[in-house]
Write a protein that holds these residues in place. Sequence first.
Motif, mmCIF file in Angstrom:
data_model
loop_
_atom_site.group_PDB
_atom_site.id
_atom_site.type_symbol
_atom_site.label_atom_id
_atom_site.label_comp_id
_atom_site.label_asym_id
_atom_site.label_seq_id
_atom_site.Cartn_x
_atom_site.Cartn_y
_atom_site.Cartn_z
ATOM 1 N N MET A 1 -6.505 -2.775 -1.862
ATOM 2 C CA MET A 1 -6.244 -1.994 -0.756
ATOM 3 C C MET A 1 -4.851 -1.398 -0.447
ATOM 4 N N TRP A 2 -3.759 -2.159 -0.915
ATOM 5 C CA TRP A 2 -2.464 -1.735 -0.856
ATOM 6 C C TRP A 2 -2.322 -0.451 -1.756
ATOM 7 N N ASP A 3 -3.279 -0.319 -2.965
ATOM 8 C CA ASP A 3 -2.796 0.803 -3.838
ATOM 9 C C ASP A 3 -4.044 1.945 -3.655
ATOM 10 N N ALA A 4 -5.006 1.541 -2.914
ATOM 11 C CA ALA A 4 -6.191 2.525 -2.697
ATOM 12 C C ALA A 4 -5.645 3.786 -2.181
ATOM 13 N N PRO A 5 -6.030 4.902 -2.618
ATOM 14 C CA PRO A 5 -5.480 6.415 -2.036
ATOM 15 C C PRO A 5 -6.306 6.467 -0.654
ATOM 16 N N ASP B 1 -8.696 -2.065 6.739
ATOM 17 C CA ASP B 1 -8.315 -1.405 5.252
ATOM 18 C C ASP B 1 -6.998 -0.830 5.337
ATOM 19 N N MET B 2 -6.214 -1.022 6.512
ATOM 20 C CA MET B 2 -4.945 -0.427 6.413
ATOM 21 C C MET B 2 -4.901 1.130 6.414
ATOM 22 N N GLN B 3 -5.730 1.815 6.320
ATOM 23 C CA GLN B 3 -5.996 3.404 6.184
ATOM 24 C C GLN B 3 -5.437 3.961 7.513
ATOM 25 N N PHE B 4 -5.713 3.836 8.551
ATOM 26 C CA PHE B 4 -5.175 4.230 9.761
ATOM 27 C C PHE B 4 -3.958 4.293 10.082
ATOM 28 N N GLU B 5 -3.212 3.142 9.632
ATOM 29 C CA GLU B 5 -1.710 2.966 9.605
ATOM 30 C C GLU B 5 -0.964 4.060 8.732
ATOM 31 N N ARG B 6 -1.534 4.694 7.841
ATOM 32 C CA ARG B 6 -1.095 5.648 7.073
ATOM 33 C C ARG B 6 -1.019 6.886 7.603
ATOM 34 N N ILE C 1 0.526 -10.452 -2.754
ATOM 35 C CA ILE C 1 -0.491 -10.046 -3.600
ATOM 36 C C ILE C 1 0.108 -9.573 -4.990
ATOM 37 N N ARG C 2 0.969 -8.761 -4.821
ATOM 38 C CA ARG C 2 1.314 -8.288 -6.140
ATOM 39 C C ARG C 2 1.867 -9.491 -7.032
#
Length: 206
Positions: A1-5, A30-35, A69-70
């Motif tokens: 999820m960190w790297d998903a576009p 999924d952290m998308q809105f924060e972007r 995670i990394r």
Amino acid sequence: MWDAPTGQPYYDLRDIVAEKEVFVLTTNIDMQFERIFQKERICDYQGNSGYVQCSQPCHDQIYSNVKMIRRMNENIRELRVTSELLPRCNECGRIMVPWVRDDTFLEGKDWREGVRRYENFLKKYLMNGTDKNVVLLELGVGEMTPSIIKLPFWEMTYKNEKVFYACLNQKKSSVPEHIKDKGIYIAGDLAETLRDLKENIAGKEM
């Protein structure tokens, strides 16, 4: 999820509401809105997979997990990581778990702050006699947890003259009978619907 576009629908939604006062209440993790939107305009009601918490939890703190995670990802051997790489709580030594809704979910200060931001937005535009029109836009909300978004949206629409309810979802359904004159239900692919709406708005502005 960190790297998903980031998905195009998020960008289209941002452009559609670009000139409006908005707030995002989401059950996505999924952290998308924060972007796309400012943190001050978001309530992650079900948590956010970009953070971890103590599994007990023994204290009121969440932590970004990107480095954890990394590190684990870089040290996968035959689909496994050693137990030493699993994140543990600095306070009690228990395993850290994703900050995502389950029976150990931490409704601590970060969660309460998000809820407070949402409630303050509602007070400003729905409870203080404002003359502004409000659209409650429900996007792809299922019916597993209707008490978080769907049912409150119906109630707010019914009780407020200035509120209009719009639901976009894949499944065919209809606006509830008691708000049928104050709502619309659009069934179809969410990405296509937002794209078409954005293009329609852009066409009118030209």
